[in-house]
Motif scaffolding. Sequence first.
Motif, PDB file in Angstrom:
ATOM      1  N   PRO A   4       0.825  -1.217   0.000  1.00 20.96           N
ATOM      2  CA  PRO A   4       0.000   0.000   0.000  1.00 20.96           C
ATOM      3  C   PRO A   4       0.859   1.267   0.000  1.00 20.96           C
ATOM      4  O   PRO A   4       0.570   2.219  -0.732  1.00 20.96           O
ATOM      5  N   LEU A   5       1.937   1.273   0.801  1.00 24.41           N
ATOM      6  CA  LEU A   5       2.796   2.454   0.878  1.00 24.41           C
ATOM      7  C   LEU A   5       3.541   2.688  -0.431  1.00 24.41           C
ATOM      8  O   LEU A   5       3.594   3.827  -0.926  1.00 24.41           O
ATOM      9  N   TYR A  63       1.146   3.980  -3.020  1.00 22.28           N
ATOM     10  CA  TYR A  63       0.744   5.360  -2.713  1.00 22.28           C
ATOM     11  C   TYR A  63       1.831   6.343  -3.137  1.00 22.28           C
ATOM     12  O   TYR A  63       1.553   7.359  -3.792  1.00 22.28           O
ATOM     13  N   ASP A  86      -5.299  -1.706   1.331  1.00 17.20           N
ATOM     14  CA  ASP A  86      -5.553  -1.255   2.707  1.00 17.20           C
ATOM     15  C   ASP A  86      -6.694  -0.247   2.678  1.00 17.20           C
ATOM     16  O   ASP A  86      -6.495   0.929   2.408  1.00 17.20           O
ATOM     17  N   PHE A  97      -6.486   3.170   4.361  1.00 21.87           N
ATOM     18  CA  PHE A  97      -5.520   4.162   3.893  1.00 21.87           C
ATOM     19  C   PHE A  97      -6.307   5.309   3.256  1.00 21.87           C
ATOM     20  O   PHE A  97      -6.398   5.434   2.040  1.00 21.87           O
ATOM     21  N   TRP A 104       0.851  -2.245   8.630  1.00 17.44           N
ATOM     22  CA  TRP A 104       0.287  -1.177   7.815  1.00 17.44           C
ATOM     23  C   TRP A 104       1.156   0.072   7.907  1.00 17.44           C
ATOM     24  O   TRP A 104       2.007   0.197   8.792  1.00 17.44           O
ATOM     25  N   ARG A 131       0.770   4.524   7.105  1.00 14.00           N
ATOM     26  CA  ARG A 131      -0.070   5.667   6.709  1.00 14.00           C
ATOM     27  C   ARG A 131       0.820   6.893   6.563  1.00 14.00           C
ATOM     28  O   ARG A 131       1.731   7.110   7.371  1.00 14.00           O
TER      29      ARG A 131
END
Length: 695
Positions: free
Chosen positions: A166-167, A170, A196, A199, A563, A565
């Motif tokens: 996810p990171l 992104y 995610d 997110f 995770w 963010r």
Amino acid sequence: MKKHLCAILLLAFTALPNGSGLFAAPTAADTQKRLQQAAQLYFEYDLTGSLKKYVELSKETQNKDSFLNAAFIAMELGQPRQAVDIMNAAYKKYPDDHDVTEFMAEAYLADGQYTAAEHLLSLLVEKRERAEFLLINLARAQMGMKEYNLAKYNLKTAVRGKNHLPLSNYLLGLVYEQEKDYKNAAKHFAKAAELDHQFIEAKQHYAMALAAQGKYNEAYRQYRMIYSLEKNSPAINKAMAALRPHLTRPEKELDTVKEIKKHTFARKFSIPSGTLSEVRIGLGTRANGKPSIRKSVHFSVSHNFSVKDLSTGKRLARGKANTQWTALLQDGQTRLLAPNGKKYPFKKGLRITADTPGGEDAPTIIVKSLMSGAGMTWASVDDKEFRGDLEILHNTTLSTLVPINVLSLEEYLQGVISSEMPVLFPINALRAQAVLARTYALKHMGKHRHYGYDLCDTQNCQVYKGISGESERGNASVESTAGETMQYKNAPIESVFSANCGGITQSAKEAGWYETPYLHPVSDYKDFNFDTLQPYQFKDLLQHAHDAYSRYDKHVSLAAYRWARVVEEEDLRQVIRRKKKDIGRITAIIPLHRGKSGYASRVQVKGTKGSVILNKENVIRNNLSLGMLRSSYFIVQPNYENKELKNFIFYGGGWGHGVGFCQTGAAGRAEAGQLYTDILKHYFPQAELKKSTQE
């Protein structure tokens, strides 16, 4: 004479036991003892005192762990420049040590010294097994240097990996956004949000990229999902207002409602003796468990049915199977509308009861357009189908109709299990969940009696979807554990659970609740000993997915275990201003209290105009980002650009409060062959599994 005296003194000094003397070097045992003392200060919440001890020890002994601990705490205190200085000293002593080099690179990165960070990370990428994470940090440094092509190259490699997807997606989306390539930006923001769903920043940028391509309907739908979590956000409201004139369909048509067009064949359920025959469940409730505001309730029944007026206790009407009926509230007056248009006035409420069929099928009731997942990013309005009876109350205080499902406890549990836990989890995990769901219901029976029901259908109680949420495996887990509960001193325990504990649970007291003997930390890690834990190891634990029972990733997103963010300073500033007070530009997020489990239990947010203190896990999670953080089990690093704080990067573990039962950990344990009785004993070591008689 002077020579002889010096020789005598030297001989006397070196002859002392263990080389002790005025200038003796500390022994390994002394160093270890001082490391433990410094760690104890940290876990007693004296971060400044702990940092001082570690710095002193690093200067005196050049001990590697003392350097790493000192740098970690300096970062936690929002002092990346001090962390850089500490790690520079460590690097001189350990120039070839990968841990030292990586720590120093991250300190440089947090302090905005991107060129230095890039140099160190370039050396590490080829040498470490965790190359994907290092590629992400390398790309972050290159983005800070505005070397977007290099950053893009490294992120394209990272998104093909297995960790922190996810990171990496992104950040790659941000690079494409910078280049105004909104098609590719949208693709990677969407992927990040898919991997995610919490997110929120990815969803926000996805909406922006869609709007930039002229895809206004879908952009608006994405913003509306964020709006369901942040109704008072000026930025979200402004974006939605700007999109409304461009919508090509009415707002109500943008979401597809899951309609149930015909009744399901539901197998009759024989209520076990000694179990509770009636519970009342509020339907379509809000996130806090209170009734939602609704002026109509549309329903149909699978069999012929009767309607009782709750004011008089007499039958108000008879209805035929599979016909559509509506309870209406208009101008303060309530009435039941039959398919033929006939109106039946009522005051207090109605109870709809199906005729008992003679075959194997059980009657069901479909209620149209009920809210699901209130307060969550996956919130939707769908049709639901239920066993038992339906009551519709008129709440005059709230001026709303309140639909309530009335059925037996065991039938209710069948609609809970597959709603609260993935149905394809191993059967012993489902059985453990069934025991805890039953225990929770009995412990909290009557929680919302003020509104006319015992329990709600949201996470405020337990997620309940009726037959719509049932499954053969879920139902079997309820039936095979009928009547079983977890008890402490012959009373149902507080059988709390979270989706994923991230490797370790925290105590109820650490979460900011209350001291509870059976709610203490237990570990799910397979490769880590918390008895020898040092503070700096939280960085490794939370940035990388260590082996643990809760790392189980079948039928569930790995983002629930680990995770990340990226929270913009501006967004956090607005969140704190709306929910707490105006403290100006945010300058630091400092976890003041962190127990040995690693969960932050007290966090200070500093700003240019003051600061706020966040206590309790739910307060922490709800005040540090748009929406909420997955858990309070995190570390956080600042990210500067042109010497100005731009955003914070959270690296976290787990999904939920982390107290009590770990659902994903239970799945991992069941997969390893543990029985549900053993699983329950692990998470609640002081409680007992008992078969109780409920009245």
